[in-house]
Scaffold this motif. Structure first.
Motif, mmCIF file in Angstrom:
data_model
loop_
_atom_site.group_PDB
_atom_site.id
_atom_site.type_symbol
_atom_site.label_atom_id
_atom_site.label_comp_id
_atom_site.label_asym_id
_atom_site.label_seq_id
_atom_site.Cartn_x
_atom_site.Cartn_y
_atom_site.Cartn_z
ATOM 1 N N GLY A 1 0.875 -1.170 0.000
ATOM 2 C CA GLY A 1 0.000 0.000 0.000
ATOM 3 C C GLY A 1 0.908 1.215 0.000
ATOM 4 O O GLY A 1 1.843 1.301 0.795
ATOM 5 N N HIS A 2 0.635 2.133 -0.906
ATOM 6 C CA HIS A 2 1.492 3.324 -1.022
ATOM 7 C C HIS A 2 0.633 4.573 -0.872
ATOM 8 O O HIS A 2 -0.520 4.600 -1.304
ATOM 9 N N ALA A 3 1.200 5.602 -0.268
ATOM 10 C CA ALA A 3 0.484 6.869 -0.126
ATOM 11 C C ALA A 3 1.406 8.006 -0.518
ATOM 12 O O ALA A 3 2.624 7.933 -0.299
ATOM 13 N N THR A 4 0.815 9.050 -1.080
ATOM 14 C CA THR A 4 1.603 10.242 -1.396
ATOM 15 C C THR A 4 0.928 11.467 -0.825
ATOM 16 O O THR A 4 -0.263 11.446 -0.484
ATOM 17 N N SER A 5 1.700 12.530 -0.699
ATOM 18 C CA SER A 5 1.185 13.790 -0.183
ATOM 19 C C SER A 5 2.018 14.914 -0.784
ATOM 20 O O SER A 5 3.192 14.742 -1.076
ATOM 21 N N GLY A 6 1.380 16.060 -0.978
ATOM 22 C CA GLY A 6 2.097 17.220 -1.488
ATOM 23 C C GLY A 6 2.138 17.236 -3.008
ATOM 24 O O GLY A 6 1.802 16.252 -3.657
ATOM 25 N N PRO A 7 2.555 18.374 -3.578
ATOM 26 C CA PRO A 7 2.552 18.519 -5.026
ATOM 27 C C PRO A 7 3.543 17.586 -5.719
ATOM 28 O O PRO A 7 4.669 17.406 -5.247
ATOM 29 N N ALA A 8 3.112 16.981 -6.807
ATOM 30 C CA ALA A 8 3.995 16.214 -7.687
ATOM 31 C C ALA A 8 4.784 15.126 -6.956
ATOM 32 O O ALA A 8 5.990 15.009 -7.110
ATOM 33 N N LEU A 9 4.086 14.358 -6.129
ATOM 34 C CA LEU A 9 4.686 13.211 -5.423
ATOM 35 C C LEU A 9 5.807 13.631 -4.469
ATOM 36 O O LEU A 9 6.834 12.968 -4.376
ATOM 37 N N GLN A 10 5.591 14.720 -3.728
ATOM 38 C CA GLN A 10 6.672 15.199 -2.853
ATOM 39 C C GLN A 10 6.991 14.232 -1.718
ATOM 40 O O GLN A 10 8.144 13.997 -1.382
ATOM 41 N N GLN A 11 5.940 13.679 -1.135
ATOM 42 C CA GLN A 11 6.129 12.869 0.071
ATOM 43 C C GLN A 11 5.547 11.488 -0.209
ATOM 44 O O GLN A 11 4.463 11.389 -0.787
ATOM 45 N N ASN A 12 6.235 10.435 0.194
ATOM 46 C CA ASN A 12 5.776 9.087 -0.135
ATOM 47 C C ASN A 12 5.937 8.144 1.043
ATOM 48 O O ASN A 12 6.918 8.207 1.780
ATOM 49 N N LEU A 13 4.957 7.258 1.165
ATOM 50 C CA LEU A 13 4.942 6.269 2.243
ATOM 51 C C LEU A 13 4.698 4.891 1.640
ATOM 52 O O LEU A 13 3.857 4.751 0.751
ATOM 53 N N VAL A 14 5.440 3.912 2.109
ATOM 54 C CA VAL A 14 5.177 2.533 1.677
ATOM 55 C C VAL A 14 4.832 1.667 2.883
ATOM 56 O O VAL A 14 5.421 1.812 3.955
ATOM 57 N N CYS A 15 3.864 0.816 2.685
ATOM 58 C CA CYS A 15 3.439 -0.115 3.730
ATOM 59 C C CYS A 15 3.375 -1.501 3.103
ATOM 60 O O CYS A 15 2.480 -1.782 2.297
ATOM 61 N N VAL A 16 4.337 -2.345 3.431
ATOM 62 C CA VAL A 16 4.383 -3.702 2.891
ATOM 63 C C VAL A 16 3.687 -4.630 3.873
ATOM 64 O O VAL A 16 3.942 -4.579 5.086
ATOM 65 N N MET A 17 2.781 -5.440 3.346
ATOM 66 C CA MET A 17 2.045 -6.366 4.214
ATOM 67 C C MET A 17 2.181 -7.782 3.682
ATOM 68 O O MET A 17 2.173 -7.986 2.462
ATOM 69 N N GLU A 18 2.307 -8.723 4.607
ATOM 70 C CA GLU A 18 2.527 -10.117 4.217
ATOM 71 C C GLU A 18 1.699 -11.049 5.096
ATOM 72 O O GLU A 18 1.197 -10.656 6.142
ATOM 73 N N THR A 19 1.649 -12.295 4.649
ATOM 74 C CA THR A 19 0.914 -13.293 5.430
ATOM 75 C C THR A 19 1.717 -13.759 6.632
ATOM 76 O O THR A 19 1.163 -14.296 7.577
ATOM 77 N N VAL A 20 3.009 -13.594 6.567
ATOM 78 C CA VAL A 20 3.834 -13.975 7.714
ATOM 79 C C VAL A 20 4.420 -12.727 8.342
ATOM 80 O O VAL A 20 4.650 -11.726 7.677
ATOM 81 N N SER A 21 4.665 -12.818 9.655
ATOM 82 C CA SER A 21 4.998 -11.611 10.390
ATOM 83 C C SER A 21 6.495 -11.392 10.570
ATOM 84 O O SER A 21 6.896 -10.623 11.404
ATOM 85 N N GLU A 22 7.295 -12.076 9.766
ATOM 86 C CA GLU A 22 8.731 -11.844 9.934
ATOM 87 C C GLU A 22 9.239 -10.946 8.814
ATOM 88 O O GLU A 22 8.586 -10.786 7.802
ATOM 89 N N GLY A 23 10.399 -10.395 9.028
ATOM 90 C CA GLY A 23 11.000 -9.631 7.951
ATOM 91 C C GLY A 23 11.001 -8.143 8.169
ATOM 92 O O GLY A 23 11.349 -7.384 7.277
ATOM 93 N N MET A 24 10.599 -7.716 9.347
ATOM 94 C CA MET A 24 10.628 -6.281 9.634
ATOM 95 C C MET A 24 12.061 -5.775 9.536
ATOM 96 O O MET A 24 12.311 -4.683 9.036
ATOM 97 N N GLY A 25 12.991 -6.579 10.024
ATOM 98 C CA GLY A 25 14.399 -6.307 9.793
ATOM 99 C C GLY A 25 14.936 -5.018 10.385
ATOM 100 O O GLY A 25 15.839 -4.405 9.846
ATOM 101 N N ILE A 26 14.357 -4.568 11.483
ATOM 102 C CA ILE A 26 14.927 -3.374 12.114
ATOM 103 C C ILE A 26 15.498 -3.774 13.471
ATOM 104 O O ILE A 26 14.818 -4.406 14.251
#
Lengths: 356, 316, 387
Positions: A331-356
């Motif tokens: 799921g991706h979201a943008t805000s501001g003129p001409a794609l200034q700000q962008n957010l990505v939200c990756v979702m999966e069936t398994v809960s591993e892989g956050m990797g932080i």
């Protein structure tokens, strides 16, 4: 990091909503659907966070009475961002990560039809050297589109293909305010609105509201067999300055994709591209695979309620995990003129892989 | 009949912006018919100058006078201009890279049709005769090779501020529940609704009971008498004020309601207004009624004994 | 799973004035940010993320100004968030920034809140007429005055309590070089002699309208521990309730009471008045000092004014309140809450200068907004939290 999943989603999109600018009347049934999906009541929600804009509503503190739709006595743990509700989701996710709460309900609302949207959005520009010229948001997107066309990054046919696919897919979306596929040839035969953009290259002015329910660990498992586990959530901004930024790129989108370890394996991506060419920029700069399915909901070109459109992308993507259509979505979201700000939200069936 | 009542609202203010030293330099240049850019730490020359260097984050200090001719690097045709744009007829917005600079600025180009503009077109500034030091002091036109002389410098000293009018037109709609209230007023009725869960009586009715989050439904007509719970005497004039001070703004708990309504109290010396005062609506002449609470001109004392504190203390 | 301990290691603010005609909005923000970064011994490049707070966009006539400000604030290539929770926003913004660190996502976060009120007129921006509704509103003062009257009625407080607060805060402001108002010789008598604006609120009992900004650098455990004098975050709470509801208590709102109770619990505080050494409480109209003293649990209901009257909230009292001069002396609305949070941090860092409370170890920062319905508060301490 804690395992957090999207477990509820409800939305409304319409062309001309005949209700109050705070959309409280829309939020009541939307929250009702969230309770129905989760089997919860408002007491199960640990944190509430919304996204909306005073300028969209035309008055200060427009979000204040929206919380009435929750029913806020006894009081609730609540916050608000003057951004798309996708960033409210980010704030809620943080709150869950602190361990303070296990669940959150995120919502957004906006009645874009109350004013002249493309003009209102001129107020997002530099107030000293741009806003006095009132460059409308469609014109700015058109300047961006031409840069890409002139530079050979895309062409009008590729833009029309995006439109045709979106409006064809939108036929299956009950909330779409614009739907009906045609052909690239027919689309290209339509008149220019803001050369090189035709009206269908821009998202329709849309009113609406949406809500998303987040839950950690077992709270998520109790709601759904296949919770949409958030395995990557990241957002960045670029500068607004239209001259010094390469408008044919969305650097902040690339950065966000990199921060979640890349988007390999994403089967379905809901991209918040309010203009057809912006989808082409995002597909490239997010590094999505060629066979990734883009916007099966019809995407923003079929309906794009301001301050909710990004959150709806996350909700639409999450649904594809719940119903078994895909195992990894974006799921991706943008805000501001001409794609200034962008957010990505990756979702999966398994809960591993956050990797932080 | 539409589900909800709506009415136009204009949100309008002339913002006074102080611009600081960097933008001040740029705007002073415009007033004087000269583009001023900045040389950034990476060597690029940029117009308008960013206030802070994007790499070092230090305030921009290296200013450069820049040519008034340049090249269109992107453009669009504004087929349906909106209010406030440089022209009220179709025109072009363009990214224009001024000669000697490394990044374009966004501005308007005055051409009659989209056929007269293209990427790569050479353009030239056309300065307004009266200039104040604002981005609207200039537009661009195709460069025919001859410079129209800029009018003489329009002022002295540095430009330190600009005035930016922002006027937006909206259509405001009331919720269906509030619409029922306003429509009732047009008939001289005070329509309240009860929350189906907590059973409290709301006036005006609400799209969402703030306690239970469900719309109020069951309709109840209230009388137009009530009790002043608390109030303030407004002595201060302010911009946009509709009522001449001093006036009393009071919370009035209508008989049968569970929430107070805000309105004016008149027909009594302000120093005699008190909590617990019993009041009754004074309606305007029927021919002046609309779908508005302003059908009630104000509330005035009934002359009855004051309400006991215990009857309204939980409404404070 | 526990929170990552976090602390304020840098505080910066502008010189607040009615009109800061020497700077743009970006310049105003950077003045506060650069001071906070210098205080933290850090550069903008070291910051992981930026959180901006501001009250209504109608004040400056810019929709989501953080978008155009991104470059000037050094946010390009970083995550940027914008919070807006009405008057409580400065506090909420600091809490969101803290959660970026406490969640373990980032280690160094800069947050800035601002308002440049001189660009427009706050009374106008808050009183845009609504169709069909009686235009009796008269800005924030007109909104809050009836509730102050209710407090006076309920508590039986003598009528000069508000003036005591105003005289105290204005005198405290003389010790704060950043304060907007430096009104020498403000006394209870002079306040009582000032014009009655929104009866029962007098001119000298109201906050000014200011241009100003405040910035904080919030850092994670390891970074904070290496800093000279971190203000450790011991608890953060936000609570909201409706503007109006049947029989809603507008004098002593439940959201404030609930928030305070949760805050004291989080911070391990059992007797707030004994354990808090300095409090920065959001008091835009003088009477809100006794009202919030009760709401926060420093005094029993109806007894808050007694603390004020006895001088217990003065700098030398049992609970010094608003040693900085508070909102009554500087009110850039969007920043006012963060100023409370930042001033609390300065107190426990021993860095409050002339308005320092000797030996302050734990301090409260408090903000509220809307119709006394949005509350944000935190407790900071000189010691690293043990819980």
């Amino acid at each position: 990091m804690r395992d957090v999943a999207v477990v509820g989603f409800a939305q409304r999109q319409m062309q001309d909503y005949d209700g109050s600018p705070t959309c409280a009347e829309l939020l009541v049934p939307i929250f009702g659907e969230c309770y129905e999906q989760t089997g919860w009541t408002k007491k199960d929600i640990g944190f509430w966070c919304s996204g909306s804009s005073d300028y969209l509503a035309g008055r200060s503190f427009s979000f204040v009475s929206a919380i009435d739709a929750i029913g806020v006595l006894p009081p609730v743990n609540e916050s608000h961002v003057e951004m798309d509700a996708a960033w409210a989701l980010y704030e809620a996710w943080l709150k869950i990560q602190t361990g303070e709460v296990d669940t959150a309900l995120v919502f957004g609302f906006g009645k874009a039809s109350a004013g002249v949207l493309r003009r209102t959005l001129s107020l997002q520009l530099d107030p000293y050297t741009l806003t006095p010229l009132w460059p409308d948001t469609v014109s700015i997107a058109a300047l961006q589109a031409r840069l890409g066309i002139d530079g050979g990054a895309w062409d009008e046919a590729a833009m029309a293909e995006v439109v045709n696919r979106s409006l064809t897919d939108a036929e299956k979306n009950e909330y779409a305010v614009r739907a009906g596929g045609s052909s690239v040839k027919e689309l290209l035969a339509r008149p220019m609105f803001a050369d090189p953009l035709r009206k269908h290259d821009a998202a329709p002015v849309t009113d609406g509201a949406a809500a998303i329910v987040l839950a950690a660990g077992d709270r998520a498992r109790e709601v759904r067999e296949r919770p949409a586990w958030i395995t990557g959530l990241s957002h960045f901004t670029d500068g607004l300055h239209l001259g010094t930024r390469d408008l044919t790129r969305a650097e902040s989108a690339s950065r966000a994709a990199a921060a979640v370890g890349g988007l390999d394996g994403v089967e379905i991506a809901e991209l918040h591209a309010p203009f057809s060419h912006q989808e082409l920029i995002l597909r490239h700069d997010l590094g999505l695979a060629d066979d990734a399915r883009i916007n099966p909901s019809g995407g923003p070109l079929a309906g794009n309620p301001m301050f909710t459109g990004g959150a709806i992308r996350i909700g639409e993507a999450a649904r594809r995990i719940w119903d078994g259509t895909a195992d990894k979505v974006l799921g991706h979201a943008t805000s501001g003129p001409a794609l200034q700000q962008n957010l990505v939200c990756v979702m999966e069936t398994v809960s591993e892989g956050m990797g932080i | 009949m539409s589900r909800t009542l709506s009415a136009p609202v204009t949100v309008s203010f002339d913002y006074t912006r102080s611009v600081g030293p960097v933008l001040g330099r740029f705007l002073t240049g415009l007033r004087d018919g000269q583009f001023v850019g900045a040389r950034l730490s990476d060597g690029r020359v940029v117009v308008p100058p960013p206030e802070f260097d994007p790499v070092t984050h230090r305030a921009t200090a290296d200013f450069v006078d820049v040519a008034e001719t340049g090249t269109v690097t992107s453009w669009t045709w504004v087929s349906e201009p909106v209010a406030g744009q440089p022209f009220d007829r179709p025109f072009a917005f363009a990214l224009v890279t001024l000669d000697g600079t490394d990044a374009p600025l966004l501005h308007a180009v005055d051409v009659a049709s989209p056929d007269e503009i293209s990427t790569g077109l050479k353009v030239r500034a056309r300065w307004a005769t009266e200039r104040t030091g604002a981005i609207t002091d200039v537009v661009f036109v195709p460069d025919t090779g001859t410079a129209a002389a800029a009018a003489p410098v329009a002022g002295e000293g540095e430009v330190t501020g600009i005035v930016t009018p922002v006027s937006l037109d909206y259509t405001y709609a009331a919720s269906p529940e509030e619409s029922a209230f306003f429509r009732g007023l047009a008939e001289g009725r005070l329509v309240a609704q009860r929350c189906p869960q907590c059973r409290k009586v709301y006036v005006p009715p609400r799209p969402a009971c703030p306690v239970d989050g469900v719309p109020t439904v069951e309709e109840i007509e209230l009388s137009d008498t009530g009790t002043v719970t608390t109030f303030c005497i407004v002595n201060v004039p302010f911009l946009g004020q509709k009522i001449t001070p001093p006036y009393v703004s009071a919370y009035i708990l209508l008989d049968g309601a569970d929430i107070a309504l805000q309105h004016l109290i008149l027909d009594i010396p302000v120093e005699e207004i008190r909590m617990g005062l019993r009041v009754k609506a004074v309606w305007k002449p029927r021919e002046e009624w609309g779908t508005t609470i302003e059908n009630i001109s104000h509330f005035a004392p009934t002359g009855d004994a004051d309400a006991d504190y215990d009857t309204y203390k939980h409404h404070l | 799973m526990g929170k990552t301990p976090a602390a304020v290691i840098g505080v910066g603010q502008t010189h607040h004035r009615a009109k800061r005609e020497d700077v743009s909005m970006a310049g105003l923000c950077r003045e506060a940010m650069d001071r906070a970064l210098e205080d933290a011994g850090m550069t903008l490049d070291e910051i992981d993320a930026i959180v901006v707070g501001k009250a209504p966009d109608l004040f400056e006539g810019v929709m989501m100004p953080e978008l155009y400000l991104a470059e000037a604030l050094g946010a390009v290539g970083k995550p940027l968030l914008r919070v807006h929770t009405a008057g409580s926003v400065g506090g909420s913004t600091a809490i969101v920034a803290a959660s970026l660190v406490q969640s373990g996502v980032h280690r160094k976060v800069l947050t800035v809140a601002f308002e440049k009120q001189s660009e427009s007129n706050a009374m106008w921006a808050l009183s845009v007429p609504v169709p069909f509704v009686m235009p009796v509103h008269a800005g924030a003062g007109g909104y809050f005055a009836p509730h102050v009257r209710s407090y006076i009625r309920r508590s039986g407080a003598p009528s000069h309590i508000g003036a005591i607060v105003a005289a105290k805060d204005r005198t405290n402001a003389l010790k704060n070089p950043y304060a907007h108002l430096h009104n020498e010789g403000t006394t209870v008598e002079s306040v009582l002699a000032s014009q009655m604006l929104w009866d029962p609120i007098r001119y000298d009992e109201t906050c000014p309208s200011s241009d100003g900004a405040c910035a904080l650098v919030i850092a994670a455990d390891d970074v904070a521990a290496a800093s000279l004098n971190p203000a450790w975050i011991h608890g953060t709470v936000m609570r909201s309730e409706p503007t109006t509801a049947a029989e809603r208590d507008q004098v002593n709102p439940q959201a404030g009471r609930d928030a305070a109770a949760a805050l004291w619990k989080q911070a391990g505080i059992t007797s707030p008045i004994d354990e808090i050494d300095a409090a920065e409480i959001y008091v835009p109209f003088s009477w809100f000092e006794p009202m919030w003293l009760e709401n926060l649990g420093f005094a029993a209901e109806g007894e808050g004014w007694r603390l004020t009257e006895a001088g217990e909230t003065a700098m030398t009292g049992r609970l010094p309140v608003n040693c900085s001069g508070g909102v009554l002396s500087s009110n850039p609305i969007g920043a006012s809450g963060m100023l409370r949070f930042g001033e609390a941090a300065l107190q426990v860092r021993g860095a409050a200068g002339e308005h320092q409370v000797d030996g302050a170890r734990k301090a409260l920062g408090h903000a509220y907004g809307g119709g006394s319905q949005f509350f944000a508060m935190w407790v900071v301490g000189a010691d690293r939290p043990t819980n």
